[in-house]
Design an enzyme around this catalytic site. Structure first.
Site, short mmCIF file in Angstrom:
data_model
loop_
_atom_site.label_atom_id
_atom_site.label_comp_id
_atom_site.label_asym_id
_atom_site.label_seq_id
_atom_site.Cartn_x
_atom_site.Cartn_y
_atom_site.Cartn_z
CB CYS A 44 40.60 30.95 43.26
SG CYS A 44 40.04 32.32 44.30
CB CYS A 48 39.99 38.32 41.05
SG CYS A 48 40.37 36.77 40.21
#
Length: 285
Positions: A225, A87
């Site tokens: 994101c 991530c």
């Protein structure tokens, strides 16, 4: 009075993508507390990320002692307790967390061992962090997936540390009406067992795009994101042959830089401390 557990949980935000961090290195009390809780890490992640009994975060990261060649290892969980290889927003937050909270200020370049392999981050100052992301690569372009209504949707399937189905749309506002499609595509039969995140983007002008990602494990659009920003920028760069893309996500702006001689792009954005939290022993029974 119910005692507080001697473990500090820190909440951070990377462009609106939120994470809870625990210092799980051997020098801390975490291993002992974890053993006493009698819960799996997936269960702890669900509790910590919970919007009522937790910090209402998108993810949960335990920072651990490093393997050889790294500065830190991390163990990453989505809010539903599932794991993810990588991530980008979490990497930025993790870098600042380690730099400022774990007495590692002599290390401005930090190397993490993640599920996607090495991720390195550089502290730029003023809350800005630059992360060298995993290799960005096209898996299938185009990929045509059949919907439940028997229509077909075209995407570009890329991997930027995790898989993303990317689709360019005419207007960014159209993404509001595409959430049901994203939910369906995320678990599409052709992508099992892992599935994929789904990222939509619209181009304002060459080099500036707006994007949003429907994330696995959160099962909704998130404010930002990092791997989704890179995925959208990657597809845009393939169309326009640009090396630098500004990505506006609902939670903030990031920059993605690509290089002809290196398949690993750079992601630049903020990382913000929100606050610290301690559980009472009553709440974690």
């Amino acid at each position: 009075m119910n005692p507080l557990l001697p473990v500090r949980i820190t909440k951070m935000s990377g462009a609106g993508n939120t994470f809870a961090f625990i210092d799980g290195r051997g020098r801390t009390d975490w291993k002992k507390i974890e053993s006493e809780l009698g819960k799996s890490r997936a269960e702890i992640a669900q509790l910590v990320c919970d919007r009522v009994l937790g910090l209402a975060t998108d993810g949960f990261i335990i920072i651990e002692d490093p393997s050889e060649g790294y500065d830190f290892n991390w163990d990453f969980y989505n809010s539903d307790g599932s794991t993810a290889e990588m991530c980008g927003n979490a990497a930025r937050c993790a870098a600042r967390y380690c730099y400022e909270q774990l007495d590692e200020k002599e290390i401005s370049n930090i190397r993490f061992k993640t599920g996607a392999g090495l991720v390195s981050a550089q502290i730029l100052g003023n809350g800005k962090i630059r992360v060298k992301m995993p290799e960005a690569r096209v898996i299938q372009n185009p990929i045509e997936l059949e919907t439940k209504s028997s229509s077909k949707e075209k995407f570009v399937l890329v991997n930027t540390g995790v898989p993303h189905l990317v689709q360019k749309i005419h207007e960014f506002v159209d993404s509001v009406n595409l959430k049901d499609l994203a939910r369906e595509m995320r678990n599409h039969e052709d992508l099992k067992p892992a599935g994929a995140n789904v990222t939509f983007f619209a181009e304002d002008v060459p080099g500036k795009i707006k994007a949003v990602t429907f994330e696995r494990g959160v099962e909704d659009y998130t404010l930002a994101c990092g791997t989704g920003a890179v995925a959208a920028a990657f597809v845009s760069s393939l169309e326009n042959s640009l090396n630098e893309i500004e990505v506006q996500m609902p939670g903030g702006v990031m920059e993605v830089h690509f290089f002809a001689n290196d398949a690993k792009p750079l992601l630049v954005g903020d990382a913000v401390f929100v606050g610290d939290f301690q559980y009472s022993s009553e709440a974690v029974k």
